[in-house]
Design a protein around this motif. Sequence first.
Motif, PDB file in Angstrom:
ATOM      1  N   GLY A 222      36.858  41.096  43.261  1.00 40.65           N
ATOM      2  CA  GLY A 222      35.713  40.749  44.008  1.00 40.65           C
ATOM      3  C   GLY A 222      35.089  39.248  43.811  1.00 40.65           C
ATOM      4  O   GLY A 222      33.877  39.195  44.203  1.00 40.65           O
ATOM      5  N   VAL A 223      35.625  38.538  42.851  1.00 39.59           N
ATOM      6  CA  VAL A 223      35.135  37.068  42.754  1.00 39.59           C
ATOM      7  C   VAL A 223      35.915  35.954  43.331  1.00 39.59           C
ATOM      8  O   VAL A 223      37.106  36.037  43.208  1.00 39.59           O
ATOM      9  CB  VAL A 223      35.276  36.782  41.055  1.00 39.59           C
ATOM     10  CG1 VAL A 223      34.756  35.564  40.859  1.00 39.59           C
ATOM     11  CG2 VAL A 223      34.381  37.987  40.481  1.00 39.59           C
TER      12      VAL A 223
ATOM     13  N   LEU B 205      36.139  33.856  33.219  1.00 37.31           N
ATOM     14  CA  LEU B 205      36.500  34.758  34.438  1.00 37.31           C
ATOM     15  C   LEU B 205      36.129  36.205  34.016  1.00 37.31           C
ATOM     16  O   LEU B 205      35.461  37.055  34.706  1.00 37.31           O
ATOM     17  CB  LEU B 205      37.792  34.703  34.862  1.00 37.31           C
ATOM     18  CG  LEU B 205      38.102  33.079  35.722  1.00 37.31           C
ATOM     19  CD1 LEU B 205      39.236  33.189  35.976  1.00 37.31           C
ATOM     20  CD2 LEU B 205      37.076  32.985  36.563  1.00 37.31           C
ATOM     21  N   THR B 206      36.317  36.791  32.720  1.00 38.47           N
ATOM     22  CA  THR B 206      36.188  38.120  32.219  1.00 38.47           C
ATOM     23  C   THR B 206      34.414  38.080  32.461  1.00 38.47           C
ATOM     24  O   THR B 206      34.142  39.106  32.691  1.00 38.47           O
ATOM     25  CB  THR B 206      36.736  38.068  31.120  1.00 38.47           C
ATOM     26  OG1 THR B 206      38.222  37.988  31.006  1.00 38.47           O
ATOM     27  CG2 THR B 206      36.487  39.485  30.309  1.00 38.47           C
ATOM     28  N   ASN B 207      33.978  36.937  31.787  1.00 40.71           N
ATOM     29  CA  ASN B 207      32.333  37.342  31.982  1.00 40.71           C
ATOM     30  C   ASN B 207      31.885  37.540  33.197  1.00 40.71           C
ATOM     31  O   ASN B 207      30.785  38.135  33.358  1.00 40.71           O
ATOM     32  CB  ASN B 207      31.730  36.006  31.259  1.00 40.71           C
ATOM     33  CG  ASN B 207      32.102  36.291  29.610  1.00 40.71           C
ATOM     34  OD1 ASN B 207      32.244  37.155  29.046  1.00 40.71           O
ATOM     35  ND2 ASN B 207      31.983  34.950  28.785  1.00 40.71           N
ATOM     36  N   VAL B 208      32.411  36.459  33.880  1.00 36.77           N
ATOM     37  CA  VAL B 208      31.834  36.553  35.407  1.00 36.77           C
ATOM     38  C   VAL B 208      32.258  37.789  36.134  1.00 36.77           C
ATOM     39  O   VAL B 208      31.454  38.543  36.927  1.00 36.77           O
ATOM     40  CB  VAL B 208      32.632  35.378  36.445  1.00 36.77           C
ATOM     41  CG1 VAL B 208      32.270  35.501  37.871  1.00 36.77           C
ATOM     42  CG2 VAL B 208      32.122  33.900  35.926  1.00 36.77           C
ATOM     43  N   ILE B 209      33.227  38.446  35.919  1.00 41.88           N
ATOM     44  CA  ILE B 209      33.769  39.781  36.585  1.00 41.88           C
ATOM     45  C   ILE B 209      32.743  41.125  35.898  1.00 41.88           C
ATOM     46  O   ILE B 209      32.438  41.778  36.632  1.00 41.88           O
ATOM     47  CB  ILE B 209      35.272  39.947  36.125  1.00 41.88           C
ATOM     48  CG1 ILE B 209      36.000  39.169  36.893  1.00 41.88           C
ATOM     49  CG2 ILE B 209      35.491  41.656  36.412  1.00 41.88           C
ATOM     50  CD1 ILE B 209      37.651  39.120  36.554  1.00 41.88           C
ATOM     51  N   SER B 210      32.634  40.711  34.699  1.00 42.10           N
ATOM     52  CA  SER B 210      31.625  41.774  34.037  1.00 42.10           C
ATOM     53  C   SER B 210      30.216  41.818  34.343  1.00 42.10           C
ATOM     54  O   SER B 210      29.559  42.746  34.405  1.00 42.10           O
ATOM     55  CB  SER B 210      32.115  41.654  32.350  1.00 42.10           C
ATOM     56  OG  SER B 210      33.310  41.829  32.001  1.00 42.10           O
ATOM     57  N   HIS B 211      29.796  40.638  34.478  1.00 42.34           N
ATOM     58  CA  HIS B 211      28.202  40.548  34.585  1.00 42.34           C
ATOM     59  C   HIS B 211      27.687  40.013  36.006  1.00 42.34           C
ATOM     60  O   HIS B 211      26.762  40.338  36.436  1.00 42.34           O
ATOM     61  CB  HIS B 211      27.695  39.449  33.759  1.00 42.34           C
ATOM     62  CG  HIS B 211      27.840  39.950  32.171  1.00 42.34           C
ATOM     63  ND1 HIS B 211      27.503  41.014  31.647  1.00 42.34           N
ATOM     64  CD2 HIS B 211      28.934  39.340  31.444  1.00 42.34           C
ATOM     65  CE1 HIS B 211      27.995  41.149  30.241  1.00 42.34           C
ATOM     66  NE2 HIS B 211      28.778  40.088  30.213  1.00 42.34           N
ATOM     67  N   ALA B 212      28.824  39.535  36.967  1.00 37.47           N
ATOM     68  CA  ALA B 212      28.269  38.771  38.032  1.00 37.47           C
ATOM     69  C   ALA B 212      29.162  39.427  39.259  1.00 37.47           C
ATOM     70  O   ALA B 212      28.522  39.068  40.430  1.00 37.47           O
ATOM     71  CB  ALA B 212      28.221  37.452  38.109  1.00 37.47           C
TER      72      ALA B 212
ATOM     73  N   GLY C 127      25.821  34.300  40.509  1.00 36.67           N
ATOM     74  CA  GLY C 127      25.180  35.283  40.060  1.00 36.67           C
ATOM     75  C   GLY C 127      25.320  36.482  40.984  1.00 36.67           C
ATOM     76  O   GLY C 127      25.920  36.521  42.080  1.00 36.67           O
ATOM     77  N   PRO C 128      24.987  37.579  40.408  1.00 35.70           N
ATOM     78  CA  PRO C 128      25.169  39.030  41.208  1.00 35.70           C
ATOM     79  C   PRO C 128      24.555  38.927  42.573  1.00 35.70           C
ATOM     80  O   PRO C 128      23.442  38.072  42.844  1.00 35.70           O
ATOM     81  CB  PRO C 128      24.634  39.787  40.335  1.00 35.70           C
ATOM     82  CG  PRO C 128      23.651  39.120  39.437  1.00 35.70           C
ATOM     83  CD  PRO C 128      24.114  37.955  39.270  1.00 35.70           C
ATOM     84  N   PRO C 129      24.894  39.447  43.557  1.00 34.72           N
ATOM     85  CA  PRO C 129      24.694  39.210  44.957  1.00 34.72           C
ATOM     86  C   PRO C 129      23.402  40.128  45.297  1.00 34.72           C
ATOM     87  O   PRO C 129      22.753  39.910  46.278  1.00 34.72           O
ATOM     88  CB  PRO C 129      25.797  39.999  45.829  1.00 34.72           C
ATOM     89  CG  PRO C 129      26.280  40.766  44.850  1.00 34.72           C
ATOM     90  CD  PRO C 129      26.237  40.329  43.633  1.00 34.72           C
TER      91      PRO C 129
ATOM     92  N   PRO D 153      25.644  28.675  34.737  1.00 33.29           N
ATOM     93  CA  PRO D 153      26.949  28.638  33.969  1.00 33.29           C
ATOM     94  C   PRO D 153      27.282  30.067  33.456  1.00 33.29           C
ATOM     95  O   PRO D 153      26.695  30.605  32.716  1.00 33.29           O
ATOM     96  CB  PRO D 153      26.814  27.612  33.014  1.00 33.29           C
ATOM     97  CG  PRO D 153      25.186  27.527  32.513  1.00 33.29           C
ATOM     98  CD  PRO D 153      24.668  28.112  33.974  1.00 33.29           C
ATOM     99  N   ALA D 154      28.488  30.369  33.492  1.00 31.78           N
ATOM    100  CA  ALA D 154      29.292  31.527  32.899  1.00 31.78           C
ATOM    101  C   ALA D 154      30.082  31.149  31.539  1.00 31.78           C
ATOM    102  O   ALA D 154      29.876  31.738  30.583  1.00 31.78           O
ATOM    103  CB  ALA D 154      30.280  32.439  33.575  1.00 31.78           C
ATOM    104  N   ALA D 155      30.519  29.942  31.481  1.00 31.41           N
ATOM    105  CA  ALA D 155      31.155  29.370  30.229  1.00 31.41           C
ATOM    106  C   ALA D 155      31.553  27.989  30.310  1.00 31.41           C
ATOM    107  O   ALA D 155      31.870  27.550  31.558  1.00 31.41           O
ATOM    108  CB  ALA D 155      32.463  30.328  30.142  1.00 31.41           C
ATOM    109  N   THR D 156      31.041  27.311  29.499  1.00 28.05           N
ATOM    110  CA  THR D 156      31.364  25.797  29.615  1.00 28.05           C
ATOM    111  C   THR D 156      31.909  25.359  28.019  1.00 28.05           C
ATOM    112  O   THR D 156      31.625  25.745  27.349  1.00 28.05           O
ATOM    113  CB  THR D 156      29.832  24.964  29.592  1.00 28.05           C
ATOM    114  OG1 THR D 156      29.437  25.451  30.733  1.00 28.05           O
ATOM    115  CG2 THR D 156      30.473  23.507  29.653  1.00 28.05           C
ATOM    116  N   ALA D 157      33.044  24.638  28.287  1.00 27.28           N
ATOM    117  CA  ALA D 157      33.644  24.064  26.784  1.00 27.28           C
ATOM    118  C   ALA D 157      34.047  22.786  27.064  1.00 27.28           C
ATOM    119  O   ALA D 157      34.493  22.350  28.120  1.00 27.28           O
ATOM    120  CB  ALA D 157      34.894  24.928  26.774  1.00 27.28           C
TER     121      ALA D 157
END
Length: 362
Positions: A287-288, A316-323, A347-349, A358-362
Amino acid sequence: MQLPAPTRARTATRRREIRMLVLDAITAIAAVILLAYATLEPPGLDESPKPVLVCWLAALVVGLPIAVRRLSPRVVLCFVLCAGSLVTATAVVSEGVVFIAYVPTALALYLVALRSPRIWSFAVLPICIFATAMMIFLFYSRAVEPQQRSDGFGEIAGIWLMLAVAWGLGTLIRWRRFLADRIVQERARDAVVDERLRIARELHDIVGHSMSLIAVKATVANHLADVRPEETRAALAIIEETSRNALGEIRKVLGILRSDTGSGAELVPVVGLSDVRELADRAESAGVEVDLVVRSVGPLPVAMELSIYRIVQEGLTNVISHAAPTHCRVDVDADELGVRIEVTDDGPPNRGRRLVRPAATA
């Protein structure tokens, strides 16, 4: 056919031992000849003739055991010390060249200091010094004129110096080998710890990403099982595919761990920039909506590509889990100078308005 590494190591060790035994045999022959020459042809210090058979027999008894000193260093040291003392006490050697009778003792003492336990190493030196001093005093008191007995102190000093140098060299080399072995053991221990941490990170990334995707799809299937069976079947198909892929990667890691020939570079699955698209596809199935942009200048090292893959996977794992479900953008910019990775989502809908965070930045 190439032999296994342990067999090659044993073969190399065996060859080295044979070479050292041959070298000891040559050294023993040289010591026998030198001692026989010193007793038969003394350098003008003793004109009394000595029986040839006795001289050669004494030379063989004192020098020949050096050929087997590596087989039993302590036994050989005791034997040559007693033989040298007997030759000295019986005046087979001549004044001024008594030290030659103790050259085999110095050679055996070196090996005892190098190989024997520390208590033996520190005990044999004073024993050798005391024995040589007593025998030389006895030799000069019985076989030398009184006016020349003072020369015995110089003989004793020379023999003591020879023994001390031999013992010191053996002790020094022993200490250096101990330090080298300790460094090798510490490096091996550090390598094992690094590999364990590396494997733990790999398993965490594999299991964490896959379980997050499975959890999302299991939730969808649970809520839509009665009203939308076709979507439920699609969610179950994604769960099946994801779990199968995760099990395949885990088996690959565990299979390499069980292998005796796997090197450190093989302890991870081979993934890189070409597999990032697959991560985006998996996230879209959860769903992302993913906008993936990858910019790379030339081929990158395998370790760098693996790091990029794992960082994007974690984001992407953080996005799937939290948003999820949401929209996500992944930017990867890599060149020979460095890598920039940015993963952002809307963010979540259910918040009523779109927030970019930002979900992750490196």
